[in-house]
Scaffold this active site. Sequence first.
Site, short mmCIF file in Angstrom:
data_model
loop_
_atom_site.label_atom_id
_atom_site.label_comp_id
_atom_site.label_asym_id
_atom_site.label_seq_id
_atom_site.Cartn_x
_atom_site.Cartn_y
_atom_site.Cartn_z
N GLY A 162 -0.70 3.88 -5.28
CA GLY A 162 -0.56 2.57 -5.89
C GLY A 162 0.47 2.53 -7.00
O GLY A 162 0.71 1.50 -7.59
N VAL B 3 -3.60 3.04 -0.34
CA VAL B 3 -4.02 2.70 1.02
C VAL B 3 -5.49 3.05 1.25
O VAL B 3 -6.19 2.38 2.02
CB VAL B 3 -3.11 3.36 2.08
CG1 VAL B 3 -3.30 4.86 2.11
CG2 VAL B 3 -3.35 2.75 3.46
N MET C 64 0.83 -1.19 0.00
CA MET C 64 0.00 0.00 0.00
C MET C 64 0.87 1.24 0.00
O MET C 64 1.84 1.34 0.73
CB MET C 64 -0.90 0.00 1.23
CG MET C 64 -1.92 -1.12 1.21
SD MET C 64 -2.84 -1.20 2.74
CE MET C 64 -1.59 -1.76 3.87
N CYS C 65 0.48 2.19 -0.86
CA CYS C 65 1.17 3.47 -0.89
C CYS C 65 0.12 4.55 -1.10
O CYS C 65 -1.08 4.29 -0.96
CB CYS C 65 2.23 3.49 -1.99
SG CYS C 65 1.57 3.35 -3.64
N ALA C 66 0.55 5.74 -1.45
CA ALA C 66 -0.39 6.84 -1.58
C ALA C 66 -1.33 6.64 -2.77
O ALA C 66 -2.54 6.78 -2.64
CB ALA C 66 0.36 8.16 -1.70
#
Length: 102
Positions: free
Chosen positions: A11, A40, A7-9
């Site tokens: 994707g 996320v 998960m990141c800001a």
Amino acid sequence: MKKVLLMCAAGMSTSLLVSKMEEYAKQKGITDLVIKAEPVDDLDKYVDEFDVFLLGPQIRYKEQQVKKIVEAKGKKYANIPPQIYGLVDGKKALEIVLNLLK
């Protein structure tokens, strides 16, 4: 088949790390692992579908929210250390996943 969600800001930034992790898994002969990257903010959509969750360093501030959602489902997560993320170290990131799956 085990499923891992990074998960990141948005994707996007984790997709390179996903590729490196898949490469390393292949080298180790691990074929029963699916690795994806998503924002996320979409965690609610994916929490039932995945087994293990990794948080990118840029969203560590959302850890408490992620922890609540993931642990309520009896699943595990970990933060990706900035040095592993920054170096796009697929080997070390995959080792985090394998330890969570034990």
